[in-house]
Design a protein around this motif. Sequence first.
Motif, PDB file in Angstrom:
ATOM      1  N   HIS A 465       0.852  -1.074  -0.159  1.00 58.93           N
ATOM      2  CA  HIS A 465      -0.055   0.084   0.056  1.00 58.93           C
ATOM      3  C   HIS A 465       0.495   1.261   0.086  1.00 58.93           C
ATOM      4  CE1 HIS A 465      -3.457  -2.668   1.001  1.00 58.93           C
ATOM      5  NE2 HIS A 465      -3.027  -3.610   1.596  1.00 58.93           N
ATOM      6  N   SER A 466      -0.186   2.925   0.081  1.00 62.38           N
ATOM      7  CA  SER A 466       0.955   3.761   0.056  1.00 62.38           C
ATOM      8  C   SER A 466       0.565   5.104   1.318  1.00 62.38           C
ATOM      9  CB  SER A 466       1.049   4.312  -1.703  1.00 62.38           C
ATOM     10  OG  SER A 466      -0.435   4.286  -1.667  1.00 62.38           O
ATOM     11  N   LEU A 467       1.260   6.077   1.107  1.00 67.41           N
ATOM     12  CA  LEU A 467       0.669   7.258   2.087  1.00 67.41           C
ATOM     13  C   LEU A 467      -0.255   8.078   0.965  1.00 67.41           C
ATOM     14  CD1 LEU A 467       4.438   8.560   2.899  1.00 67.41           C
ATOM     15  CD2 LEU A 467       2.688   7.210   4.948  1.00 67.41           C
ATOM     16  N   SER A 468      -0.872   7.527   0.075  1.00 66.57           N
ATOM     17  CA  SER A 468      -1.767   8.152  -0.344  1.00 66.57           C
ATOM     18  C   SER A 468      -2.783   7.204  -0.494  1.00 66.57           C
ATOM     19  CB  SER A 468      -1.347   8.891  -2.659  1.00 66.57           C
ATOM     20  OG  SER A 468      -1.010   7.726  -2.853  1.00 66.57           O
ATOM     21  N   ASP A 469      -2.867   6.044  -0.641  1.00 65.96           N
ATOM     22  CA  ASP A 469      -4.232   5.314  -0.144  1.00 65.96           C
ATOM     23  C   ASP A 469      -5.182   6.561   0.542  1.00 65.96           C
ATOM     24  OD1 ASP A 469      -2.829   3.616  -2.205  1.00 65.96           O
ATOM     25  OD2 ASP A 469      -2.934   1.841   0.065  1.00 65.96           O
ATOM     26  N   SER A 470      -7.119   6.150   0.584  1.00 62.64           N
ATOM     27  CA  SER A 470      -7.412   6.675   1.389  1.00 62.64           C
ATOM     28  C   SER A 470      -8.433   5.032   1.908  1.00 62.64           C
ATOM     29  CB  SER A 470      -8.834   7.144   0.478  1.00 62.64           C
ATOM     30  OG  SER A 470      -8.519   8.201  -0.452  1.00 62.64           O
ATOM     31  N   VAL A 471      -8.057   5.951   3.042  1.00 60.21           N
ATOM     32  CA  VAL A 471      -8.786   4.991   4.628  1.00 60.21           C
ATOM     33  C   VAL A 471      -9.838   5.838   4.908  1.00 60.21           C
ATOM     34  CG1 VAL A 471      -6.698   3.300   4.675  1.00 60.21           C
ATOM     35  CG2 VAL A 471      -7.176   5.650   5.835  1.00 60.21           C
ATOM     36  N   ASP A 472     -10.596   4.644   5.473  1.00 60.93           N
ATOM     37  CA  ASP A 472     -11.773   5.679   6.378  1.00 60.93           C
ATOM     38  C   ASP A 472     -11.438   6.174   7.942  1.00 60.93           C
ATOM     39  OD1 ASP A 472     -14.157   6.276   7.959  1.00 60.93           O
ATOM     40  OD2 ASP A 472     -14.748   4.004   7.177  1.00 60.93           O
ATOM     41  N   GLY A 473     -11.913   6.974   8.001  1.00 57.78           N
ATOM     42  CA  GLY A 473     -10.986   7.431   9.323  1.00 57.78           C
ATOM     43  C   GLY A 473     -12.225   7.791  10.691  1.00 57.78           C
ATOM     44  N   THR A 474     -14.058   6.810  10.517  1.00 55.00           N
ATOM     45  CA  THR A 474     -14.331   7.158  11.283  1.00 55.00           C
ATOM     46  C   THR A 474     -14.421   7.031  12.150  1.00 55.00           C
ATOM     47  OG1 THR A 474     -15.553   7.401   9.279  1.00 55.00           O
ATOM     48  CG2 THR A 474     -17.196   7.526  11.425  1.00 55.00           C
ATOM     49  N   ALA A 475     -14.750   6.879  13.568  1.00 52.87           N
ATOM     50  CA  ALA A 475     -14.806   6.505  15.044  1.00 52.87           C
ATOM     51  C   ALA A 475     -15.926   5.341  14.929  1.00 52.87           C
ATOM     52  CB  ALA A 475     -14.469   7.352  15.848  1.00 52.87           C
ATOM     53  N   ARG A 476     -15.687   4.560  15.802  1.00 46.28           N
ATOM     54  CA  ARG A 476     -16.760   3.417  15.468  1.00 46.28           C
ATOM     55  C   ARG A 476     -16.441   2.478  16.141  1.00 46.28           C
ATOM     56  NH1 ARG A 476     -13.441   2.698  10.939  1.00 46.28           N
ATOM     57  NH2 ARG A 476     -13.110   1.494   9.938  1.00 46.28           N
ATOM     58  N   THR A 477     -17.570   1.541  15.942  1.00 47.09           N
ATOM     59  CA  THR A 477     -18.161   0.086  16.595  1.00 47.09           C
ATOM     60  C   THR A 477     -17.834  -1.107  15.158  1.00 47.09           C
ATOM     61  OG1 THR A 477     -18.671   0.422  18.156  1.00 47.09           O
ATOM     62  CG2 THR A 477     -19.038  -1.823  17.887  1.00 47.09           C
ATOM     63  N   VAL A 478     -15.896  -1.529  15.674  1.00 41.98           N
ATOM     64  CA  VAL A 478     -16.246  -2.754  14.549  1.00 41.98           C
ATOM     65  C   VAL A 478     -15.731  -4.271  14.892  1.00 41.98           C
ATOM     66  CG1 VAL A 478     -14.368  -1.334  12.750  1.00 41.98           C
ATOM     67  CG2 VAL A 478     -13.447  -2.514  15.239  1.00 41.98           C
ATOM     68  N   GLN A 479     -16.339  -5.320  14.503  1.00 41.74           N
ATOM     69  CA  GLN A 479     -16.130  -6.483  15.721  1.00 41.74           C
ATOM     70  C   GLN A 479     -14.624  -6.965  15.332  1.00 41.74           C
ATOM     71  OE1 GLN A 479     -19.121  -8.016  16.772  1.00 41.74           O
ATOM     72  NE2 GLN A 479     -20.177  -6.098  16.460  1.00 41.74           N
TER      73      GLN A 479
END
Length: 716
Positions: A465-479
């Motif tokens: 992966h790279s530094l420019s990749d987009s990811v979801d930064g939302t606070a949430r609950t995950v399993q």
Amino acid sequence: MTRDTRPWYLRHHPAERAPENGLVRFLKGLSGLLAFSLLGGLLLAIGAAPVVGVTGVIAASTTGIFEELPEYLVVDRPNERNTIWAQYTGEGNTNGYFPVATVYLQNRQAVTFDEISPFAINAAIDGEDHRFYEHNGVDTASVMRAVLGNLGSQGIDSGASTITMQLVKNLFVQRALEQPTEAARDAAYEEATAQSFSRKLAEMKYAIGLEKRYTKQEIITAYLNISFFGDNTYGIEAAAQRYYGRAAKDLTLEQAASLIAIVQYPGERGLDNPDNFAENQKRRDTILYAMEDVGSITKDQLNEALAIPVDASTLAPVEGGSGCINAMVEARWFCDFVVKNIENFEGLGATPVERRANWEQGGYDLYTTLDLDVQGNAHNQTTFWAPPNEPAFGLGAATVSVEVGTGRVLTMAENKRFDDSITGGGGDTSAVNYNTSAEYGGSSGFQSGSTYKLFTLIAWLQAGHSLSDSVDGTARTVQQSQFVDTCADSRGPWGGPYPFKNDSGGGGSMSVLSATSGSVNGAFISMALKLDLCAIRNVAESLGVERADGDKLWTNPSSVLGTNQVTPISMAGAYAAIAAGGVYCKPIILDKIVGPDGQDLPGQKPECRQAISPDIAAQASVALRAVMTGGTGSASNPGDGVPILGKTGTTDDSIQTWIVTSTTRVATAVWVGNSVGFYPLSRYGVADASGSQLRHRIMNATMAVINGKYGGGPLP
């Protein structure tokens, strides 16, 4: 019965004898006559027939006893003090180093004959054994006079002892003190100092053997190096330093005589106690008269020396002591880390047991990596911004710096005063080194917070992966079941919900570069969900990160956000590797050793390896530079033009706060938080800084001084 807890040299010191009744004197007289007869046999055995008649049976018997003893005694190297040195370019340095601590069982520094004042040599000989250069170890005239003058004793009075015989006694006393248990030490000491004819007989035999094996110069030097001068001070060099603040070679006439006055009765004549000054002066003057009588000094020198009193005005005592509790204040935590690593220093011996034994024998100079040019400032900043005596909660702080490319530890500071005494020193002291692991300092470590996100970032890049990749930064609950963890020692499988929040707010889609700069929790959880938790741990381990308790790094999902309790020193080493192009160097603390014989011995060589590829390190460096120029770490940037990378970390409720930085020359980790308890730093402040800003105040000021000395070039 109350147990006598005085040290051995006071417990066993000969006391004044109580008056004896007539029967006791009569019985002792008989034993004295027997001893006198045995002495005749002794003198026959050593070829010095006395001018008295003895029976052939007694003479033959004594000769047999005498010949059963070994021929000679080896003059062992006595216990000496060890000295720990740190780098220093300021005034008073010795070849770029400055002594910060002495560690010893006995405060002694052995010196050569030429390093002792002639006044001290002559005072010892003229005051203790004026026929020293004439006899063969036993002064028969003195022995005969002692026996004839003291027939009521059970042995030969100490007045018959030559310097060589006193050396023999001191050698056995020294060996007694080296016994492994108190009971063994006491028994051996009693045997070495017993007022008995058999002990004196052995002393004479060994003295004759020493005279055959060693020169007179070697004997007088050994005697002055082994003698006890009170207050755990052994040898003429340590005594000169302790009481007069000078080397033995620089002792004046009256100083030399005053020191020699101590050796027979240190409890009554030692200069560590003002109550002893009068007795010391009385014996000193007797020695001075003896020196003038044999021509070692002139009448004028005698009168000048006699006119100088033995009192506080003529002493220049240098207080000190063994161990890191008595070290230079700024260097005590580092000193403790050095002492706890003794068994790892291969220059001290082939095995850990041998290294420990050699260290306890002493005489070593350890030249360490600590840099006093920057350590003092690190200490001052850490203790100012994290007051050691904070009454509201267990406020702790640690600062540690390592050299990039070598791993040499340059600074090690803590807000608490070091005190490892049994009683402790109060609420502002500690014996737990917050910078190191439990094995080398007792710390259980501190949750790393977001400084641990570096390892998820590297695993992300290693996965393609790279530094420019987009990811979801939302606070949430995950399993938690969504996370992959292939570590064989995993505590998983993980299950149940894992709710988390973003301390910095925000969320939504963002680049990994932006997520790193803003330390967005949601983004790193999104990255970890696409990785193997074991791969993240492998990255951290490859960069030397350690849990303080010695356990393997945990791989639970929350570890992504920094729940492992790690050591500041290992975090500094990890960030140094990024600035070094992926080359990790294990932290080391010892440059070289100089042994008791003056020979150079090896210190710790840098242990470096390519932990991650230069390309991955360069990409991580780009992200970490953004943290320091416009992200969460910008308050720690001293703004002096030296390129710097870093990462902040804050645990839930700001219980623990971190900042770890690195230039191409030096990496530094600062932790401020709860040493015990869970008091939110967000509710605390010092001067004009809130609790969460204390780490930045320490780092900013610390790095400003470090950069001023070491500088730094372009980061990868």
